[in-house]
Scaffold this active site. Structure first.
Site, mmCIF file in Angstrom:
data_model
loop_
_atom_site.group_PDB
_atom_site.id
_atom_site.type_symbol
_atom_site.label_atom_id
_atom_site.label_comp_id
_atom_site.label_asym_id
_atom_site.label_seq_id
_atom_site.Cartn_x
_atom_site.Cartn_y
_atom_site.Cartn_z
ATOM 1 N N GLY A 65 0.819 -1.224 0.000
ATOM 2 C CA GLY A 65 0.000 0.000 0.000
ATOM 3 C C GLY A 65 0.844 1.262 0.000
ATOM 4 C CB CYS A 66 3.712 2.312 2.079
ATOM 5 S SG CYS A 66 2.812 2.225 3.646
ATOM 6 C CB THR A 67 5.250 0.393 -2.782
ATOM 7 O OG1 THR A 67 6.180 -0.022 -1.775
ATOM 8 C CG2 THR A 67 5.960 0.504 -4.120
ATOM 9 C CB ALA A 104 5.639 6.203 -2.309
#
Length: 152
Positions: free
Chosen positions: A45-47, A50
Site C-alpha cells: 500500500g505504501c509503495t 508513494a
C-alpha cells in the site's frame, strides 16, 4: 495534541532521506503543502501511494505545492525506498514518532499499524484538509483536488 482543520502547523525538524536536517519553516507558510503520513517503506500500500504521488508530482509542482512523505522508517530505509522508486519529493524519518504525535496521527488495527493520513496545508501554514483512510489510492486525487481548489 492533534491538529484540526483551521489549525496552523507548528514548526518541526526531521532528517530527510539524504540524512540532512529538514526544517519545516523552509516551506511552511511559503507554499501549499501535502504532508502524508504512511505506515512503512516498501509495503504494498505504501509503495502504491508513494509511486502515485511520484506520478502526479509534476501536477502538484505546477500548482506551486510541495509533497512530503513521513514514516517512522530510518533515513537509510527512506534512501533505499526513494532510490528504488525514483521518488522526487521529500521523505522524512520520524523514528521517535514526534511529528506523528504533533499532527495527531493515530495507529490503526489495535495500535499495531501506524496510521495513513494526508494533510493539505495552505500557503499560510493552515490545515485545510485532513484525509484519514487506509486506502492508499484515494489520498492522491483528494490532495490534488484540494490543492487545485486552493490555488485556482
Amino acid at each position: 495534541m492533534s491538529l484540526k482543520t483551521g489549525d496552523i502547523v507548528p514548526n518541526f525538524t526531521a532528517k530527510d532521506s539524504h540524512g540532512e536536517v529538514f526544517e519545516s519553516q523552509s516551506v511552511l507558510g511559503r507554499k501549499p503543502l501535502v504532508i502524508y503520513f504512511y505506515p512503512k517503506d516498501n509495503t504494498p500500500g505504501c509503495t502504491t501511494e508513494a509511486c502515485s504521488f511520484r506520478d502526479q508530482y509534476e501536477d502538484f509542482k505546477d500548482l506551486g505545492a510541495e509533497v512530503i512523505g513521513i514514516s517512522s522508517d530510518s533515513v537509510k530505509s527512506h534512501q533505499k525506498f526513494a532510490k528504488k522508486h525514483q521518488l522526487p519529493f521529500i521523505l522524512l524519518s520520524d523514528q521517535d514518532k514526534r511529528i506523528r504525535h504533533i499532527f495527531g496521527v493515530r495507529d490503526t488495527l489495535f495500535g499495531l499499524v501506524p496510521g495513513r493520513v494526508t494533510y493539505v496545508i495552505d500557503r499560510n501554514g493552515v490545515v485545510i484538509l485532513i484525509f484519514d483512510s487506509m486506502n492508499a489510492a484515494k489520498h492522491i486525487p483528494k490532495a490534488l483536488e484540494t490543492i487545485k481548489e486552493l490555488v485556482l
